[in-house]
Design a protein around this motif. Structure first.
Motif, short mmCIF file in Angstrom:
data_model
loop_
_atom_site.label_atom_id
_atom_site.label_comp_id
_atom_site.label_asym_id
_atom_site.label_seq_id
_atom_site.Cartn_x
_atom_site.Cartn_y
_atom_site.Cartn_z
N GLU A 412 -25.59 -52.57 6.35
CA GLU A 412 -25.48 -51.19 5.88
C GLU A 412 -26.21 -50.23 6.81
N ILE A 413 -27.33 -50.67 7.37
CA ILE A 413 -28.01 -49.85 8.37
C ILE A 413 -27.09 -49.63 9.57
N GLY A 414 -26.39 -50.69 9.97
CA GLY A 414 -25.46 -50.57 11.08
C GLY A 414 -24.32 -49.62 10.79
N ASP A 415 -23.80 -49.66 9.56
CA ASP A 415 -22.73 -48.73 9.18
C ASP A 415 -23.21 -47.28 9.22
N TRP A 416 -24.40 -47.07 8.73
CA TRP A 416 -24.99 -45.71 8.72
C TRP A 416 -25.13 -45.19 10.15
N LEU A 417 -25.66 -46.02 11.05
CA LEU A 417 -25.86 -45.58 12.42
C LEU A 417 -24.52 -45.41 13.15
N ALA A 418 -23.54 -46.25 12.84
CA ALA A 418 -22.21 -46.09 13.44
C ALA A 418 -21.61 -44.74 13.05
N LEU A 419 -21.78 -44.36 11.78
CA LEU A 419 -21.28 -43.06 11.34
C LEU A 419 -21.99 -41.94 12.08
N ALA A 420 -23.30 -42.09 12.30
CA ALA A 420 -24.05 -41.06 13.03
C ALA A 420 -23.52 -40.92 14.45
N ALA A 421 -23.20 -42.05 15.10
CA ALA A 421 -22.66 -41.99 16.46
C ALA A 421 -21.31 -41.29 16.48
N VAL A 422 -20.49 -41.50 15.44
CA VAL A 422 -19.18 -40.87 15.38
C VAL A 422 -19.31 -39.37 15.11
N VAL A 423 -20.26 -38.98 14.28
CA VAL A 423 -20.51 -37.56 14.05
C VAL A 423 -20.91 -36.88 15.35
N VAL A 487 -7.45 -39.88 14.34
CA VAL A 487 -8.35 -39.65 13.21
C VAL A 487 -8.65 -38.16 13.06
N LEU A 488 -8.85 -37.46 14.17
CA LEU A 488 -9.22 -36.05 14.10
C LEU A 488 -8.03 -35.14 13.82
N GLU A 489 -6.86 -35.47 14.36
CA GLU A 489 -5.72 -34.57 14.29
C GLU A 489 -4.65 -35.00 13.29
N GLY A 490 -4.72 -36.23 12.82
CA GLY A 490 -3.75 -36.68 11.82
C GLY A 490 -2.35 -36.89 12.37
N THR A 491 -2.22 -37.20 13.65
CA THR A 491 -0.90 -37.29 14.28
C THR A 491 -0.10 -38.52 13.85
N VAL A 492 -0.75 -39.51 13.25
CA VAL A 492 0.00 -40.68 12.80
C VAL A 492 -0.20 -40.91 11.30
N ASP A 493 -0.59 -39.87 10.58
CA ASP A 493 -0.86 -40.04 9.15
C ASP A 493 0.37 -40.56 8.40
N PHE A 507 -11.89 -38.19 4.89
CA PHE A 507 -12.90 -38.47 5.92
C PHE A 507 -12.82 -37.45 7.05
N ARG A 508 -11.59 -37.07 7.43
CA ARG A 508 -11.42 -36.09 8.52
C ARG A 508 -12.10 -34.77 8.15
N ALA A 509 -11.91 -34.37 6.92
CA ALA A 509 -12.51 -33.10 6.48
C ALA A 509 -14.03 -33.18 6.46
N ARG A 510 -14.54 -34.29 5.96
CA ARG A 510 -16.00 -34.44 5.90
C ARG A 510 -16.60 -34.56 7.30
N LEU A 511 -15.89 -35.26 8.19
CA LEU A 511 -16.39 -35.40 9.56
C LEU A 511 -16.49 -34.03 10.23
N ALA A 512 -15.50 -33.18 10.02
CA ALA A 512 -15.55 -31.83 10.59
C ALA A 512 -16.73 -31.04 10.03
N GLN A 513 -16.99 -31.19 8.72
CA GLN A 513 -18.13 -30.50 8.11
C GLN A 513 -19.44 -31.00 8.69
N TRP A 514 -19.59 -32.33 8.80
CA TRP A 514 -20.83 -32.91 9.33
C TRP A 514 -21.08 -32.44 10.76
N ARG A 515 -20.03 -32.44 11.57
CA ARG A 515 -20.21 -32.04 12.97
C ARG A 515 -20.63 -30.58 13.07
#
Length: 712
Positions: A412-423, A487-493, A507-515
């Protein structure tokens, strides 16, 4: 103060508190009150000026501070390990010491960073040593540069710990060639033919000792060439360490002792700032501690107390050495156990699963009889084994605490840090893939594959005969940014199942907010906010009562580590995540939880005791651990001791096989493992048990520690 000490100390410990000024040696087996006596003595000295307490490791620091708290005194006692104290002095006097002004402790990884910097001239072939006519580059490890630098870093940490300077290293290597080989190789041939070695050498060692004169000549030539390159690399390493922002513990001690030895005024100032120095667990001290004590004693430190027990030395393989004989004592106080140690209960089981079940049953019985979880500890020889037993005992519904050097839920620590790297960088596809597959989104392989497709790829319901693969762009390969763009643009949704599409859109919406929200925050601040907004903190706080404090503490440890690394120069959140994953971001150990059963290593429990202790995992290649000798070592008499052979014949060099057999390295190692087992059992003052499973093969019968305990 003396009256207060009398009320809480056994009469025998009064000698420790009242010992006159000078060099005092205190010895006694586990449970004899050495730490308690030293704590009372430190408080007595602290009434005049701060007292300096040096402990062998973090667990010793915790135990000493707990002993101080029992007296309830508020006087200044500075407790820490030798590297911690030296690091504080180096920072305070960085201009005089000639080190980086923001120098920090970087652990093993710091040594590897420095050796990589020092090797620049070797890797680009610009060193003049490489132009020596008879230097053959067919040298041990040199065909694998990363492996060579890793082993060189390990060797240099040994050298720095033993305080061997580059010039002494060069002289030892030159003298060692003659000491082992002779003028040609006649001495080596005689040493390898010594019949006394037959009973101590391994099968591979016997093969190595059969080397003929021609092979020995090649090994000697390779050793000479390797010594030339390592000598230059070591000089560059020491030079680079002076300006490095992070140092290993061995480098910190060596740099501090070098400075104090050359600057007598600074040494006198450091010595004068303390009323006394007290060393606990001196039998397992850092190798350079003896030199540090000698320097401070010469600078005017008149009161030094050394406490320990020779049979408690259990970390020799990690480079620890006894400092009990560093100074000539004016008084030697021997202590006896305050409470007799309980007889150890021994048990051998058929399998690990059976051992875990029986240990779990015994712990459950203790809890049913009224024992508290904080009264019980499960100890193993290695952190890996401790993590295994903590996890398996937790499955038996026991409140278990993870090893303090590890995380309770590392995934779970790894998942948290992976999310931080993606943000920080949505095109960090390595971490983005982990986030997509983690419980945050829980995407399956098919959905992840669809997100990795090029947006221009056309999915058709009919099969077009004669049409090429249109999923590839005209240039040939897939777009390297395809995953991040999708993931960011939804081109293959539209290619995703409906429920998956909804998760990705959210997730796309939340990622934009976090960034947007965290763009201006520091890495540690963004990480802390992300733990809360992404639900990690809520998830960890909802755990059961025994696990909740540790999970929260693990989160805080990571945030603190990121704050420290950011202050040390790393600016990017994603860069910090990658550095953390590489081991370049030191994290302090966790605190012991009173809500869970301790599960840790024997070394990690130094100085601590519990009413009930279970020493587990006595099994072949687990405890005792597998003996792995250094790939490169150094002897002042015999110079370089290199394991890898580049000449024909055996995989090992003859010198390596002879040296480790001649000085009975494996026997010394097994003796240390037996001491470790005895020390682990001594951590329980009411009950203690040792258990294991299986039986070692016939050739390893000497490794059976359970059999040794039951032998008459």
């Amino acid at each position: 103060m003396r009256a207060e000490a009398d009320s809480s100390l056994a009469p025998a410990l009064g000698k420790v508190v009242d010992a006159p000024e000078g060099i005092t040696l205190v010895t006694g087996p586990p449970g004899s009150g050495k730490t308690t006596g030293l704590a009372a003595r430190a408080l007595r000295h602290a009434r005049v000026a701060p007292a300096l307490v040096i402990c062998a490791n973090a667990s010793g620091v915790r135990a000493f501070r707990a002993a101080l708290e029992r007296f309830g005194q508020g006087h200044a006692v500075h407790v820490g390990t030798a590297p911690e104290h030296c690091l504080r002095w180096l920072r305070s006097h960085h201009a005089l010491a000639g080190v980086h002004p923001d120098v920090s402790a970087g652990g093993e990884h710091a040594a590897w960073e420095i050796v990589n910097e020092a090797a620049a001239g070797l890797l680009d072939m610009s060193w003049p040593e490489l132009q020596i006519a008879d230097l053959d580059l067919n040298l041990p490890f040199l065909s694998r540069p990363e492996k060579f630098l890793e082993e060189a870093g390990n060797l240099f940490r040994q050298l720095r710990g033993a305080r061997i300077a580059p010039d002494e290293f060069d002289r030892g290597n030159a003298a060692g060639l003659t000491s082992f080989y002779g003028d040609e190789v006649e001495a080596a041939l005689a040493k390898c033919a010594d019949p006394a070695l037959n009973s101590r050498v391994s099968r591979r060692g016997r093969e190595a000792l059969r080397a003929n004169a021609a092979v020995l000549q090649q090994q000697k030539r390779a050793e000479r060439g390797l010594a030339v390159l390592l000598g230059r690399l070591y000089r560059e390493y020491v030079r680079a360490a002076r300006s490095a922002a992070a140092l290993s513990d061995e480098d910190i001690l060596d740099e501090c002792i070098r400075w104090l030895s050359a600057d007598s005024a600074s040494a006198r100032a450091v010595a004068a700032s303390y009323s006394a120095i007290l060393v606990d667990d001196a039998q397992d001290a850092h190798a350079a501690l003896s030199d540090l004590l000698i320097v401070l004693a010469a600078a005017g430190m008149a009161d030094i107390t050394l406490a320990g027990w020779p049979d408690g030395a259990i970390d020799g393989l990690e480079g620890r050495r006894s400092a009990l004989g560093a100074l000539q004592p004016g008084e030697h106080i021997e202590l006896a156990p305050l409470v007799p140690s309980p007889p150890a209960a021994l048990a051998r089981y058929a399998s690990e699963g059976e051992e875990v079940r029986e240990v779990a049953r015994s712990i459950a019985d203790l809890l049913a009889q009224g024992a508290q979880v904080r009264d019980i500890a499960v100890l193993t020889r290695s952190a890996d084994a401790a993590a295994i037993y903590a996890r398996q005992l937790a499955r038996a519904d026991l409140p278990m605490d993870a090893p303090l050097e590890r995380f309770a839920r590392p995934r779970e620590i790894g998942d948290w840090l992976a999310l931080a790297a993606v943000v920080d960088d949505p095109y960090d596809h390595e971490h983005l893939l982990r986030v997509l597959a983690s419980p945050l989104l829980g995407l399956g392989d098919a959905s992840v594959y669809a997100l990795c497709e090029d947006p221009e790829a056309v999915t058709q319901l009919a099969l077009d005969v004669g049409v090429g693969d249109e999923r590839k762009r005209p240039g040939g390969g897939r777009r390297r940014t395809a995953l991040g763009r999708n993931v960011l643009e939804g081109t293959v949704d539209e290619r995703l199942p409906e429920d998956v599409r909804e998760r990705v859109v959210r997730f796309r919406a939340r990622l934009a907010q976090w960034r947007e929200r965290y763009a201006e925050l520091s890495p540690a601040g963004a990480l802390a906010r992300l733990a809360k907004s992404a639900g990690f903190e809520r998830h960890w706080r909802s755990a059961d009562q025994s696990t909740r404090p540790r999970l929260t503490h693990d989160m805080l440890r990571v945030i603190e580590a990121f704050a420290g690394a950011h202050a040390g120069g790393e600016r990017s959140l994603g860069g910090l995540v990658r550095a953390f994953e590489d081991g370049a971001v030191p994290v302090r150990p966790a605190l012991r939880s009173a809500e869970a059963i301790a599960c840790d290593t024997i070394s990690g429990a130094k100085g601590e005791r519990w009413p009930h202790v279970f020493v587990t995992g006595l099994a072949h290649e687990r405890f005792p651990r597998i003996y792995v000798s250094h790939a490169m070592a150094f002897s002042r008499t015999y110079g370089l001791i290199v394991r890898e052979n580049v000449a024909p014949g055996a995989a090992q060099t003859a010198k390596f096989a002879w040296y480790y057999a001649r000085f009975e390295a494996k026997a010394m190692y097994l003796a240390q493992e037996r001491r470790a087992l005895a020390y682990g059992l001594s951590r329980g003052w009411r009950t203690a048990s040792a258990s294991g499973f299986g039986a070692p093969p016939r050739w390893a019968k000497d490794y059976d520690l359970l059999a040794a305990l039951t032998a008459p």
